[in-house]
Design an enzyme around this catalytic site. Structure first.
Site, PDB file in Angstrom:
ATOM      1  N   ASP A   1      -0.209   5.085   0.946  1.00  0.00           N
ATOM      2  CA  ASP A   1      -0.498   6.075   1.986  1.00  0.00           C
ATOM      3  C   ASP A   1      -0.447   5.438   3.373  1.00  0.00           C
ATOM      4  O   ASP A   1      -1.241   4.544   3.674  1.00  0.00           O
ATOM      5  CB  ASP A   1      -1.887   6.683   1.760  1.00  0.00           C
ATOM      6  CG  ASP A   1      -1.995   7.409   0.412  1.00  0.00           C
ATOM      7  OD1 ASP A   1      -1.134   8.256   0.146  1.00  0.00           O
ATOM      8  OD2 ASP A   1      -2.934   7.123  -0.343  1.00  0.00           O
TER       9      ASP A   1
ATOM     10  N   ARG B   1     -11.605   8.238  -3.729  1.00  0.00           N
ATOM     11  CA  ARG B   1     -11.960   9.636  -3.475  1.00  0.00           C
ATOM     12  C   ARG B   1     -13.481   9.825  -3.402  1.00  0.00           C
ATOM     13  O   ARG B   1     -14.011  10.404  -2.449  1.00  0.00           O
ATOM     14  CB  ARG B   1     -11.359  10.508  -4.583  1.00  0.00           C
ATOM     15  CG  ARG B   1     -11.245  11.969  -4.220  1.00  0.00           C
ATOM     16  CD  ARG B   1     -10.611  12.740  -5.362  1.00  0.00           C
ATOM     17  NE  ARG B   1      -9.303  12.198  -5.751  1.00  0.00           N
ATOM     18  CZ  ARG B   1      -8.661  12.529  -6.870  1.00  0.00           C
ATOM     19  NH1 ARG B   1      -9.185  13.423  -7.689  1.00  0.00           N
ATOM     20  NH2 ARG B   1      -7.489  11.993  -7.163  1.00  0.00           N
TER      21      ARG B   1
ATOM     22  N   ASP C   1       0.873  -1.160   0.000  1.00  0.00           N
ATOM     23  CA  ASP C   1       0.000   0.000   0.000  1.00  0.00           C
ATOM     24  C   ASP C   1       0.923   1.227   0.000  1.00  0.00           C
ATOM     25  O   ASP C   1       2.127   1.105   0.275  1.00  0.00           O
ATOM     26  CB  ASP C   1      -0.874  -0.027   1.265  1.00  0.00           C
ATOM     27  CG  ASP C   1      -1.697   1.228   1.424  1.00  0.00           C
ATOM     28  OD1 ASP C   1      -2.295   1.685   0.433  1.00  0.00           O
ATOM     29  OD2 ASP C   1      -1.745   1.767   2.553  1.00  0.00           O
TER      30      ASP C   1
HETATM   31  C1  G6P Z   1      -5.851   5.736  -0.681  1.00  0.00           C
HETATM   32  C2  G6P Z   1      -5.990   6.474   0.621  1.00  0.00           C
HETATM   33  C3  G6P Z   1      -7.345   7.118   0.710  1.00  0.00           C
HETATM   34  C4  G6P Z   1      -7.638   7.955  -0.522  1.00  0.00           C
HETATM   35  C5  G6P Z   1      -7.568   7.074  -1.757  1.00  0.00           C
HETATM   36  C6  G6P Z   1      -7.818   7.839  -3.045  1.00  0.00           C
HETATM   37  O1  G6P Z   1      -6.644   4.588  -0.603  1.00  0.00           O
HETATM   38  O2  G6P Z   1      -5.829   5.583   1.716  1.00  0.00           O
HETATM   39  O3  G6P Z   1      -7.360   7.938   1.857  1.00  0.00           O
HETATM   40  O4  G6P Z   1      -8.928   8.531  -0.446  1.00  0.00           O
HETATM   41  O5  G6P Z   1      -6.280   6.502  -1.810  1.00  0.00           O
HETATM   42  O6  G6P Z   1      -6.789   8.770  -3.223  1.00  0.00           O
HETATM   43  P1  G6P Z   1      -6.770   9.913  -4.327  1.00  0.00           P
HETATM   44  O7  G6P Z   1      -5.378  10.477  -4.244  1.00  0.00           O
HETATM   45  O8  G6P Z   1      -7.059   9.261  -5.650  1.00  0.00           O
HETATM   46  O9  G6P Z   1      -7.827  10.883  -3.952  1.00  0.00           O
HETATM   47 MG    MG Z   2      -2.820   3.138   3.541  1.00  0.00          MG
END
Ligand code: G6P
Ligand code: MG
Length: 220
Positions: A13, A51, A11
């Site tokens: 983030d 998102r 993963d």
């Molecule tokens: C990851 C993070 C989420 C985030 C998602 C979409 O899964 O854990 O917190 O909302 O990505 O990210 P983005 O950068 O496409 O908005």
């Molecule tokens: Mg994460």
């Protein structure tokens, strides 16, 4: 067929860098703009969620899901993303979480493959800012994913992109939705953080991640 460790799937983030915190700050601000308050506990439910699905969860929290048109929701999501990207503007290799670079190097030196399984559309930009793009053999494309975590789709796409069987991979995650996705994909799961359930191994922070530990988890 004999199982053999062939790949480690990460993963992004909260595992490679602390961008999970910037997602939180950006969502908190966006929510406040429309008079919804979210806290860190609620934010846990957003980790690993796309998102638009995150926005839907925030609206549903206060029963506001029918207050906005699709066009307005797209504007809100774009506003959150603009703020998130702004928060990332100074991101550099110094922001790689402890232990991650040596771990990536050790996995590569052991001739194992490495993929990224993040549903973030910003993932390629974040990896580039961290100067880590070349450490990965394959980046699963979030734009082509139909289902966020906890669905296994992104981990299955990552394994397929590497050309390895899911059963021959280990996934690393900091979110419950992500751990659930890894397990549904048929992989062993290493969790980072606290309070995660269903992991095959749980470490408190990324400095505790080692190749030896991943190899041991694979044998469980
Ligand atoms: C990851 C993070 C989420 C985030 C998602 C979409 O899964 O854990 O917190 O909302 O990505 O990210 P983005 O950068 O496409 O908005
Ligand atoms: Mg994460």
């Amino acid at each position: 067929m004999v199982r053999q460790l062939e790949a480690v799937i990460f993963d992004l983030d909260g595992v490679i860098t602390d961008s999970a915190h910037f997602h939180y700050l950006a969502w908190k601000q966006l929510a406040a703009d429309i008079d919804i308050e979210i806290d860190e506990a609620f934010n846990e439910t957003l980790k690993g969620i796309s998102r638009m699905d995150s926005l839907d969860l925030i609206l549903a929290k206060d029963g506001r899901e029918n207050d906005f048109t699709l066009e307005q929701k797209e504007e809100l999501a774009a506003k959150k993303n603009a703020h998130y990207v702004e928060l990332l503007k100074d991101l550099s290799p110094a922001d790689i979480l402890p232990g991650i670079k040596p771990l990536l190097d050790a996995i590569r030196a052991a001739n194992l493959k490495i993929a990224l399984a993040s549903v973030s559309k910003n993932a390629p930009m974040v990896l580039a800012a961290l100067d880590l793009t070349d450490s990965f053999d394959y980046l699963a494309d979030a734009a082509k994913i139909t289902h966020s975590k906890p669905d296994p789709e992104i981990f299955l796409v990552a394994a397929a992109g590497l050309g390895v069987e899911p059963a021959n991979a280990v996934g690393i995650e900091d979110a419950q939705a992500g751990v659930d996705a890894i397990k549904s994909a048929g992989m062993k799961a290493v969790g980072v953080g606290t309070g995660l359930v269903g992991t095959d191994e749980l470490v408190s922070d990324t400095s505790k991640l080692t190749l030896a530990m991943i190899q041991k988890v694979f044998q469980i």
